[in-house]
Motif scaffolding. Structure first.
Motif, short mmCIF file in Angstrom:
data_model
loop_
_atom_site.label_atom_id
_atom_site.label_comp_id
_atom_site.label_asym_id
_atom_site.label_seq_id
_atom_site.Cartn_x
_atom_site.Cartn_y
_atom_site.Cartn_z
N GLY A 165 29.02 -31.53 19.61
CA GLY A 165 29.74 -31.94 18.41
C GLY A 165 29.12 -33.18 17.79
O GLY A 165 28.03 -33.62 18.17
N VAL A 166 29.85 -33.75 16.84
CA VAL A 166 29.38 -34.95 16.14
C VAL A 166 30.50 -35.98 16.13
O VAL A 166 31.68 -35.65 16.31
CB VAL A 166 28.96 -34.63 14.69
CG1 VAL A 166 27.87 -33.56 14.65
CG2 VAL A 166 30.16 -34.20 13.83
N THR A 167 30.11 -37.22 15.89
CA THR A 167 31.09 -38.29 15.73
C THR A 167 30.90 -38.95 14.37
O THR A 167 29.78 -39.02 13.85
CB THR A 167 30.97 -39.35 16.84
OG1 THR A 167 29.65 -39.92 16.79
CG2 THR A 167 31.20 -38.73 18.20
N THR A 168 31.98 -39.42 13.81
CA THR A 168 31.97 -40.20 12.57
C THR A 168 32.88 -41.40 12.79
O THR A 168 33.50 -41.53 13.85
CB THR A 168 32.47 -39.37 11.37
OG1 THR A 168 33.90 -39.22 11.48
CG2 THR A 168 31.83 -37.99 11.32
N ASP A 169 32.99 -42.24 11.79
CA ASP A 169 33.92 -43.37 11.91
C ASP A 169 35.37 -42.91 11.96
O ASP A 169 36.27 -43.68 12.33
CB ASP A 169 33.72 -44.34 10.74
CG ASP A 169 32.42 -45.12 10.85
OD1 ASP A 169 31.86 -45.17 11.96
OD2 ASP A 169 31.96 -45.66 9.83
N GLU A 170 35.61 -41.65 11.57
CA GLU A 170 36.96 -41.12 11.56
C GLU A 170 37.36 -40.45 12.87
O GLU A 170 38.53 -40.19 13.12
CB GLU A 170 37.11 -40.10 10.42
CG GLU A 170 36.77 -40.64 9.04
CD GLU A 170 37.67 -41.77 8.63
OE1 GLU A 170 38.89 -41.70 8.93
OE2 GLU A 170 37.18 -42.74 8.03
N GLY A 171 36.36 -40.10 13.72
CA GLY A 171 36.70 -39.44 14.96
C GLY A 171 35.58 -38.52 15.43
O GLY A 171 34.43 -38.61 14.98
N SER A 172 35.91 -37.61 16.34
CA SER A 172 34.95 -36.66 16.91
C SER A 172 35.32 -35.25 16.49
O SER A 172 36.51 -34.92 16.34
CB SER A 172 34.94 -36.75 18.44
OG SER A 172 34.54 -38.04 18.87
N TYR A 173 34.29 -34.42 16.33
CA TYR A 173 34.49 -33.03 15.92
C TYR A 173 33.64 -32.14 16.83
O TYR A 173 32.45 -32.39 17.03
CB TYR A 173 34.05 -32.83 14.47
CG TYR A 173 34.80 -33.70 13.48
CD1 TYR A 173 35.93 -33.22 12.82
CD2 TYR A 173 34.38 -35.00 13.22
CE1 TYR A 173 36.61 -34.02 11.91
CE2 TYR A 173 35.06 -35.81 12.32
CZ TYR A 173 36.17 -35.31 11.67
OH TYR A 173 36.85 -36.11 10.78
N GLU A 174 34.27 -31.13 17.39
CA GLU A 174 33.58 -30.20 18.28
C GLU A 174 33.16 -28.95 17.52
O GLU A 174 33.86 -28.51 16.59
CB GLU A 174 34.48 -29.83 19.45
CG GLU A 174 34.81 -31.00 20.37
CD GLU A 174 33.58 -31.58 21.04
OE1 GLU A 174 32.86 -30.81 21.71
OE2 GLU A 174 33.33 -32.79 20.88
#
Length: 472
Positions: A165-174
């Motif tokens: 997945g990826v991470t952003t300043d808003e959270g993690s996404y799988e």
């Protein structure tokens, strides 16, 4: 069905998300910019500051290869581009009478448009596409990853790390697959190193070329410029090209070597225009009374970069694949970038259901890229090397085969040779096959026999004239 996470909202990212959705997957797109391309074309093209996409304001060539993907896979996007004002030009229209058609000629058509038209058409389609979430203003800041279990005997490669997945300043996404469409300046290499991946092998070739472009609009009521000349012409140290686009807009581009002492003067609009008029395409188009739409836009530090996230052992990671400039960044001389990006986006969409996080998927994608994308990268490197060396030394290489130059000049007069040249230009056939046929070789040989004193054509000013033009 797979859930595809797409890093980057440029042409490659938009196309990947849209094609993935239309092949039955779901997609999330993450883009640094806070807005998507709209339909106010001039406002977006000339007024939208996009520092992460420095090529956005430069001319783009939508070759037959890109057009074929749009027509066959995304017909609504293709039709929207035409509605927005894109025009088409068949390569064989160079001749006063187009030669009789042959199978494959339908792919020798260029879409003439600014980049913003394709981005706008893709974004419009994506907004209406079920199963796609677009996250503008939410750039990816890292990757989530996990060690791979020990590979079973016989499986290809040993990535060791699987991206999940990826991470952003808003959270993690799988997701099931991460697609890096973040361009040559994206952060994937840094993120993969942080995740524990061994470094990939990057192949880079400097071109030594600098480009200077200015946009114009033809006068009201003049829908088209000259049918020819418009293509690239050049001398021993500089070249000029005209790029017809949409809605009466066209670009004039000059290119020189980065070590040329006259380079900085070309940023001056008056000097740029005087220098452009010294070349046949520039004079033919600027003589029409076109109105300037931009300053002179400069771009340099260009290189050809092949970065497939692999080394001699195979892919360095699974669960992530690069597309577009993230895998093959090519100098715009041949205009291949959009076509190669669309090919990769389509490959991902067609195969994302095949266990996309596995080592086998990563290895098969890499093998496909080496077979399909790398030959055109290599072709670009050879072409740019010849141009760069010529401009740096200000002389045509004495070792350049006479027959090579003759093939391109012969094509301007012989429709069959032009067809072969166009098939290479539009990525329909590699040069070693298109030019090797006995008919093409015989035609070029006869053309040369009729011109015993033939020498490669050089168009434009000599060095003395150029120095005068660029000193104001």
């Amino acid at each position: 069905m797979a859930h595809v996470l797409v890093i980057g909202g440029g042409i490659g990212g938009l196309a990947t998300a849209l094609l993935a959705a239309r092949h039955g997957h779901t997609a999330e797109l993450f883009e640094r910019d806070t807005r998507a391309p709209g339909t106010a074309l001039d406002r977006d093209f000339f007024g939208w500051r996009r520092p992460s996409v420095p090529q956005a304001g430069q001319p783009h060539a939508l070759l037959g290869a890109a057009r074929a993907v749009l027509r066959h896979e995304l017909p609504d996007v293709y039709e929207e581009m035409l509605r927005l004002g894109a025009r088409e030009r068949h390569e064989l229209d160079w001749f006063d009478v187009r030669p009789p058609a042959r199978p494959g000629d339908e792919d020798l058509v260029m879409i003439q448009a600014r980049r913003i038209l394709l981005e706008s058409a893709l974004a419009t389609a994506l907004r209406a596409e079920p199963g796609v979430v677009s996250r503008y203003g939410e750039p990816v800041t890292g990757l989530t990853a996990a060690p791979m279990p020990t590979a079973a005997p016989g499986t290809p490669g040993t990535p060791g790390i699987r991206v999940t997945g990826v991470t952003t300043d808003e959270g993690s996404y799988e997701g099931d697959l991460v697609v890096d469409a973040g361009g040559r300046r994206g952060g994937a290499e840094r993120w993969l190193t942080a995740a524990g991946c061994r470094p990939a092998v990057v192949e880079r070739h400097r071109t030594g070329l600098a480009y200077f472009c200015r946009w114009y609009r033809l006068p009201e009521g003049m829908d088209e410029g000259p049918r020819r000349p418009w293509a690239v012409t050049g001398g021993a140290f500089a070249g000029c090209a005209v790029f017809p686009a949409d809605n009466r807009v066209f670009a004039v581009t000059l290119f020189v070597h980065t070590t040329d002492t006259t380079r900085s003067a070309l940023r001056d609009p008056a000097i740029f225009e005087g220098a452009a008029r010294a070349f046949p395409p520039g004079e033919a188009w600027l003589a029409l009374g076109a109105r300037p739409l931009s300053d002179v836009l400069a771009t340099a530090s260009l290189d050809n970069r092949w970065s497939p996230q692999a080394d001699e052992r195979g892919p360095v990671v699974s669960g992530l694949v690069p597309i577009g400039d993230a895998i093959t960044h090519t100098n715009p001389t041949l205009g291949q970038g959009t076509s190669l990006a669309l090919w990769a986006a389509l490959r991902v969409a067609r195969t994302a259901h095949q266990d996309p996080g596995s080592e086998r998927f990563a290895a098969e994608y890499h093998d496909w890229a080496v077979r399909t994308l790398k030959p055109w990268f290599d072709f670009q490197v050879v072409a740019d090397s010849a141009i760069g060396e010529r401009f740096a030394t200000r002389a045509v290489r004495s070792g350049t085969p006479r027959e090579v130059a003759a093939l391109f000049d012969c094509a301007l007069e012989d429709p069959e040779v032009m067809r072969a040249r166009a098939r290479v230009r539009h990525l329909a056939e590699p040069p070693e096959r298109a030019y090797a046929g006995p008919e093409i070789r015989a035609r070029v040989a006869r053309w040369l026999e009729a011109r015993p004193d033939y020498a490669p054509r050089l168009a434009g000013p000599d060095r003395g004239e150029w120095e005068k033009l660029t000193t104001g």
